[in-house]
Design an enzyme around this catalytic site. Structure first.
Site, PDB file in Angstrom:
ATOM      1  N   LYS A  79     -18.125   0.080   5.467  1.00 43.78           N
ATOM      2  CA  LYS A  79     -18.459  -0.936   4.475  1.00 43.78           C
ATOM      3  C   LYS A  79     -19.955  -0.965   4.166  1.00 43.78           C
ATOM      4  CE  LYS A  79     -17.726  -5.696   3.064  1.00 43.78           C
ATOM      5  NZ  LYS A  79     -17.061  -6.993   3.294  1.00 43.78           N
ATOM      6  N   GLU A 116       0.816  -1.218   0.000  1.00 48.04           N
ATOM      7  CA  GLU A 116       0.000   0.000   0.000  1.00 48.04           C
ATOM      8  C   GLU A 116       0.851   1.271   0.000  1.00 48.04           C
ATOM      9  OE1 GLU A 116      -2.664  -3.163   1.899  1.00 48.04           O
ATOM     10  OE2 GLU A 116      -0.576  -2.507   2.170  1.00 48.04           O
ATOM     11  N   PHE A 170     -12.401  -6.618  13.799  1.00 54.17           N
ATOM     12  CA  PHE A 170     -11.291  -7.095  12.988  1.00 54.17           C
ATOM     13  C   PHE A 170     -10.909  -6.050  11.943  1.00 54.17           C
ATOM     14  CE2 PHE A 170      -9.801  -9.482   9.177  1.00 54.17           C
ATOM     15  CZ  PHE A 170      -8.594  -9.929   9.706  1.00 54.17           C
ATOM     16  N   GLN A 171      -9.644  -5.690  11.925  1.00 53.00           N
ATOM     17  CA  GLN A 171      -9.073  -4.699  11.006  1.00 53.00           C
ATOM     18  C   GLN A 171      -9.747  -3.333  11.107  1.00 53.00           C
ATOM     19  OE1 GLN A 171      -8.744  -6.484   7.035  1.00 53.00           O
ATOM     20  NE2 GLN A 171      -6.730  -7.286   7.592  1.00 53.00           N
ATOM     21  N   MET A 193      24.360   9.069   2.756  1.00 52.94           N
ATOM     22  CA  MET A 193      24.266  10.389   3.371  1.00 52.94           C
ATOM     23  C   MET A 193      24.514  10.318   4.877  1.00 52.94           C
ATOM     24  SD  MET A 193      23.973  13.565   2.783  1.00 52.94           S
ATOM     25  CE  MET A 193      23.072  14.032   1.298  1.00 52.94           C
TER      26      MET A 193
END
Length: 559
Positions: free
Chosen positions: A164, A52, A114-115, A468
């Site tokens: 949802k 993602e 959940f999630q 760096m």
């Protein structure tokens, strides 16, 4: 008026806004939107990234390269949180991105389902605005408002979190044409303009400093006319690359920690510093109290919050910088600053950018890329030494041809951004320049490039260290190389080939140009692993906390 599900409304609203490409990764809560997307795949191209974060960076790169809004999607929980770094990157650099996430149903919110995650709460400090949609009747107008907010005034990312059940429910939908995005001109006052004109007309040693705002405002033509009319040298920030033609005789290079001595010394000596769409980042100013000590500072910016935030200004004009420059150009007569420009030219001769011409180095690779592409490619970068070399040694003739993470400094940004830039600019050669430390962070996006045959060229300046950080450890930490050596068994050529890309290893300067020519000609995803020395450094440099006039290079260290 049609009755559509929430998921279908999302797709129709994206089509309203002219969205042709989205980047994302599906999951449970966003399944309804992906099902609707499946039915519209001939109208909206979806790029499934490997992670993602890659989707967020791709949307960002698409936006920077095209000037349009970039769109990314993710499911709830870890899908949404994986977008956070990309959203923050876009926020710090004022990039218009709309991130669409989905969450659990309204009945499950607040129950540690959940999630389930409060992504709106998490991203509140790093978005221009964010929404959570729990009512389908508000969905279409929320999406439209998000696109308007992302593009208006100072752009930035907007997040829309949709439950949802909203994506599954149905309501009436009616097409609406997008609102025109108006330039912010109401804040440009005659009093401010008069003061600006007075300062410009009376300056003996004017200097222009262009930032990312000049790119965002598409002000390149106006900036060129302005600089030549008032005969002022022009420096840029990292984000301002391409706002002013890097081949123009008035151009002096980047300013700041790794800016040219000519830019740093010129700004220190000037009597009027005209700042066009820049926010005085600490990497630009060094010691802000000693920045441009001899100058009155005149700042043009669309965001009033940037005035006097980091550096005290003498005068300012608030508004769209393209409009401000256009108004100034109409009211200014050409002036002559030959003596000042001759002094600047002498500094250019005294303080050129240097590197060892005998070896394969980062600057050599960047110059060769410029020679072959003649400044017409889109260059994306990761963050570190290679990023500074890409800023120093490639001449950016046009805006939106340098795509890099400036404010947040996000390692792992460039490859995803390159995919987004290529999807938005299919006729352009797109080259991502990376260090090996950055490349290994998100090199899995090579698999995305090969899955869709997105022909980006990945150049890795491979010094087997975190370059760096090692440079700072060499100069300021007594050469204590704590966890910056990457001299391990990872073979980028094999990794790239394992993901389906063509790959080359280059170990000498003579090998690079033929390989680059072949890579461009193949028009497929290519990785070029360039082996450079671990102690190559970026110069000039300003020590942290020092004024920019204290810039030094390798010759100064020998004294």
């Amino acid at each position: 008026m049609n009755k559509l599900t929430g998921a279908e409304i999302v797709i129709e609203c994206l089509k309203e806004q002219g969205v042709d490409t989205v980047f994302g990764y599906p999951g449970g809560t966003i399944l309804n939107i992906y099902d609707a997307l499946y039915k519209h795949q001939d109208e909206i191209t979806h790029i499934l990234t490997s992670h993602e974060q890659g989707a967020a960076h791709a949307a960002d790169g698409y936006a920077r390269a095209t000037g349009k809004v970039g769109v990314c999607m993710a499911t709830s929980g870890p899908g949404a949180t994986n977008l956070v770094t990309g959203i923050a990157t876009a926020c710090m650099d004022s990039i218009p991105v709309v991130a669409i996430t989905c969450n659990v149903a309204v009945s499950l919110l607040g129950r540690d389902s959940f999630q389930e995650i409060d992504i709106a709460g998490i991203t509140m400090p790093i978005t221009k605005y964010n929404f959570i949609v729990k009512d389908i009747t508000k969905l279409a107008d929320t999406i439209r408002r998000a696109f308007t907010i992302a593009q208006t005034g100072r752009p930035g990312p907007v997040l829309i979190d949709i439950t949802k059940d909203v994506t599954a429910n149905s309501c009436d939908y009616e097409y609406k044409a997008p609102e025109p995005i108006e330039r912010q001109n109401s804040t440009i006052t005659e009093e401010d303009m008069e003061k600006a004109l007075y300062l410009i007309r009376n300056a003996k040693k004017p200097f222009i400093f262009a930032g990312g705002g000049a790119v965002i405002a598409d002000a390149a033509d106006e900036l060129k006319s302005f600089a030549h009319k008032i005969q002022a040298p022009v420096a840029d920030s990292l984000m301002g690359k391409g706002a002013f033609d890097g081949t123009d005789e008035l151009y002096t290079g980047m300013v700041g920690m790794h800016g040219t001595k000519t830019s740093n010394f010129g700004i220190t000596e000037c009597d009027l510093l005209i700042v066009v769409g820049a926010r005085f980042s600490d990497r630009v100013t060094g010691n802000a109290a000693k920045f441009a000590p001899n100058a009155k500072i005149l700042q043009f910016d669309v965001d009033p919050a940037e005035i006097d935030k980091n550096v005290k200004t003498y005068a300012s004009v608030i508004g769209d910088v393209k409009t401000i420059l256009k108004k100034l150009n109409a009211r200014l007569d050409p002036v002559n600053h030959d003596e000042w420009l001759a002094h600047i030219d002498r500094m250019k001769d005294m303080y050129p950018l240097r590197y060892d011409k005998n070896l394969l180095t980062g600057p050599y690779v960047v110059e060769q890329i410029y020679e072959l592409t003649q400044g017409d490619a889109v260059i994306t970068t990761e963050v570190g030494q290679h990023q500074m070399w890409a800023a120093q040694f490639y001449k950016y003739k046009h805006p939106r041809t340098f795509v890099t993470s400036g404010g947040l400094g996000t390692m792992g940004y460039g490859l995803g951004a390159a995919l987004g830039a290529k999807m938005g600019c299919k006729d352009k050669v797109v080259i991502n320049i990376a260090g090996d430390g950055c490349f290994r962070m998100n090199m899995n996006e090579i698999a995305t490039a090969t899955r869709y045959n997105i022909p980006v060229i990945q150049v890795v300046l491979n010094n087997h260290v975190l370059g760096m950080v090692r440079q700072w450890q060499t100069l300021f930490y007594g050469k204590r190389y704590s966890h910056t050596v990457l001299n391990d068994a990872v073979d980028f050529v094999k990794v790239a080939e394992g993901m389906g890309a063509k790959a080359y290893r280059v170990t000498s300067k003579e090998e690079f140009m033929p390989v680059l020519k072949e890579a461009i000609g193949l028009n497929i995803p290519v990785v070029i692993d360039c082996q450079i020395h671990c102690d190559d450094k970026v110069f000039p440099m300003v020590s942290p906390g020092a004024p920019i006039q204290d810039a030094f290079d390798e010759n100064d260290l020998k004294i």
